[in-house]
Design a protein around this motif. Sequence first.
Motif, PDB file in Angstrom:
ATOM      1  N   SER A  77       0.816  -1.228   0.000  1.00 44.05           N
ATOM      2  CA  SER A  77       0.000   0.000   0.000  1.00 44.05           C
ATOM      3  C   SER A  77       0.838   1.262   0.000  1.00 44.05           C
ATOM      4  CB  SER A  77      -0.945  -0.013   1.206  1.00 44.05           C
ATOM      5  OG  SER A  77      -0.192  -0.109   2.408  1.00 44.05           O
ATOM      6  N   ASP A  78       1.909   1.342   0.807  1.00 40.61           N
ATOM      7  CA  ASP A  78       2.696   2.570   0.891  1.00 40.61           C
ATOM      8  C   ASP A  78       4.159   2.387   0.506  1.00 40.61           C
ATOM      9  OD1 ASP A  78       3.366   1.000   2.991  1.00 40.61           O
ATOM     10  OD2 ASP A  78       2.700   2.383   4.560  1.00 40.61           O
ATOM     11  N   ALA A  79       4.546   1.209  -0.030  1.00 40.75           N
ATOM     12  CA  ALA A  79       5.901   0.946  -0.526  1.00 40.75           C
ATOM     13  C   ALA A  79       6.956   1.211   0.540  1.00 40.75           C
ATOM     14  CB  ALA A  79       6.189   1.777  -1.775  1.00 40.75           C
ATOM     15  N   VAL A  80       6.686   0.763   1.764  1.00 41.16           N
ATOM     16  CA  VAL A  80       7.616   0.928   2.883  1.00 41.16           C
ATOM     17  C   VAL A  80       8.166  -0.444   3.259  1.00 41.16           C
ATOM     18  CG1 VAL A  80       7.837   1.615   5.295  1.00 41.16           C
ATOM     19  CG2 VAL A  80       6.446   2.980   3.726  1.00 41.16           C
ATOM     20  N   GLN A  81       9.486  -0.482   3.497  1.00 39.95           N
ATOM     21  CA  GLN A  81      10.087  -1.742   3.901  1.00 39.95           C
ATOM     22  C   GLN A  81       9.644  -2.089   5.320  1.00 39.95           C
ATOM     23  OE1 GLN A  81      14.288  -2.009   3.320  1.00 39.95           O
ATOM     24  NE2 GLN A  81      14.505  -3.868   4.554  1.00 39.95           N
TER      25      GLN A  81
END
Length: 899
Positions: free
Chosen positions: A538-542
């Motif tokens: 959803s937010d392209a966060v690792q």
Amino acid sequence: MKTNFKFSNLLGTVYRKGNLVFTPDGTTLLSPVGNQVSVFDLANNTSHTLPFAHRTNIDRLDLSPRGNLLLSIDENGRAILTHLHRRIVIHHFSFKGRVSALKFSPSGRHFAVAVERRLQLWHTPSAPGADNNGEIEFAPFVLHRDLAGHFDTIQHIEWSSDSRFLLTASKDLTARVWSTDPEEGFEPTTLAGHRQGVKAAYFTADQEAIYTVSQDGALFRWEYVAKKDADTMEDISEARWRIVKKDFFMQNDAKVNCAAFHAPTNLLIVGFSNGLFGLYDLPEFNMIHLLSVSQSNIDYVTVNKSGEWLAFGSSKHGQLLVWEWQSESYILKQQGHLDSMNSLVYSPDGQKIVTTADDGKVKVWDVKSGFCIVTFTEHTSGVTACQFAKKGSVLFTASLDGSIRAWDLIRYRNFRTFTAPSRLSFSSLAVDPSGEVICAGSPDSFDIHVWSVQTGQLLDQLSGHEGPVSSLDFASDGNHLVSGSWDHTVRLWSIFGRTQTSEPLQLMSDILSVAFRPDGKQVAASTLDGQLTFWSVSDAVQEGGVDGRRDISGGRKVTDRQTAANAAGTKFFNCITYSADGSCILAAGNSKFICLYDVTTGSMVKKYTVSVNTSLDGTQEILNSRDLTEAGPRGIIDETGEASDHEARVDRSLPGAKRGDAGTRTTRPEVRVTSVDFSPTGRAFCAASTEGLLIYSLDTEFLFDPYDLDIDITPSTILATLEGAKKAHAAGTVDDDNTFLKALIMAFRLNEAKLIHAVHEGVPPSDIALLVRAVPTVYLPRLLRFIAHAAEDTPHLEFNLLWIEALLSSHGRYFKDNSGTFATELRAVQRALDDIRENLKRLAEKNFYDLNYLLTTPALAEKMNSSGASLMANVNDDVSPAANGVTAEEEETEWIGLE
């Protein structure tokens, strides 16, 4: 999630090397597959692999006459004694040398072992639970006799039927006769006369003669006779073993590779180096068959106790065949992949596993039976990826030949082929969950190709990667596609969105594999530096990461200059997959380990060892310095030289590339895992390794499942229920307590053939379809098997055909979905239908010829000429059987019916 997965079965490999053994009842075959033993139940069409493993490949195995003790010996002479029925290891032992032959005595008291040129007789250890008079065996292996006499390796051992004598065949051109115990007046005898090494020696059933078979195709018959004077026919010398007959197989330059003899029927089976095998009837030496069942050499042949089934093993192509020579039909025909497997996938129902390999073949394996049920060979180069559509009846495969193929697993055919505008090799594949769109990546192009499954047209080429696309995966909702590339980026694509742009997720090394979590909210990526990275969609966060370099680090190869801890080639994951619930991730690579990680904590939950077989490279952590010579590692040097067989040293491979012929292997196979996948149920996972297709399962316990009997099920109550059903049917009423279905199920529970037969014949033809529709599925295979045998043994032709038609009409889909499990029953039905068709054809032809004969007799011809228009009336009224010299009784016997 439960993590106590245990090894349950080995598929994809059916034979490697060594000898094959039938169980005493002749319905089960044992085959060595690497360092393990697979058991093929031919009666029930199932297979399983015994849970123990040797340290090197198995050379020899044999069963005790009772069928409960299995002795297996590997290349280094180390033996494992196993209780076959309980599947437990009893004892380990070392014979301190390479064992070339092994055979239990018919009495079961001893077994003979050929340790190179020495013959050793050992006492058979007692099985657990046997009556040992209260004694405990502290040393199960006790040497009885150690005999020497041969000058070269012993190739075959055969016992006499009374277990008093043995025959040994050796490479020193001789066979020898030994006694188990010293006997008065008996001296060990040498049978010399062959010009090449003796492959096998056998006693006849009455033990009055001996047959010896040599490598050059000579068959000698020996008898214990005295030499006679040609004129007076009187004995002129003392009696001894003499050659009384010589026969030759005459197979041009082909050598004899293996032989088997069935003494009760005097049947000799010989396998040749040109791939042919012959069946001969002795002592007349009549050739019954000369056929080829394999594309390569036959390495071993054996025959079961009844003499009906022949088992052939071919190590070059990994083939295992069981052939019924009287009906000329296959009982079992299995072959593994010729080259290493590249990918695998579970079917959505978890009943099948599809594997692809570098040999260009796509194989479908049945999980329950363990057999390959279909092989697709349309690809012309290595197949690199495979994926199922969500419904499970359509399979897609990608190949280096530049094609993506769609397979129909109901009709087993290739119904669509997808190609790119330019010639490309495809290495990765992803299928939209709806089955409408497929995507493929190539090492030759940096674009992702998208096709429509319905039309076969190329819809789009997704551009953005700056290196070859190594892995693709669709989210479960079908909205997103994830791709991994060698350009150090992972990209998320919205295939059905308005724009085809994507934002790259930057990593530190080349991407080897990517996977979506089953809920579609997380992506995992494996990189060349051994890292596992998790990203939120959803937010392209690792969201997390795992350093798995130390966990996956495998063993040391024999040619490695550095230690296993410093080798860089095994410190990354080639393939990753999420578990069914998404809580864990399974990862594997060019190593002997498979690692299971918890996604939330990033910790390793469990590590599974793929193989402990030291015949493969990469299974040892530390190498033995004594195996390092001036010429290099001893493992890759052929030390036999001229001492080995000439046939084994000749390289017959053609120059150039040829599918299925990888040329001469100069390196040892390395242990590696190329693909892993979880079962949709989460109860098992499979791994494609060098050893084969390994299945690890949570359900490995063996359960005792008796038939559900109770005190009310007796022969009298079954017959009473049947009579009540007949009365209710005659009266046209319905009685729930007395129905034909209830009587049939009670008969199956009691499992008495006569009662099942009585209920079967008591069912009215009009009720068959209704009864079959209500039969529980647990009884379907037994009912189908019974009907197939009844169609062969009973004369009720139409009645049995109605049963077969009702079974296939009502439960055809169930039989189709479980065709691997029901192969034996379906084969029996096919055989029964073929017999019925042949009988009807023969009967129709006979009646046709009889009518032609009657119409061409002179008496009938005169009446035909005189009667004119009333021909048929004269034929019916005036012509009697006696007019043509046929009496009424003979007439009745001539017209034959099946009912």
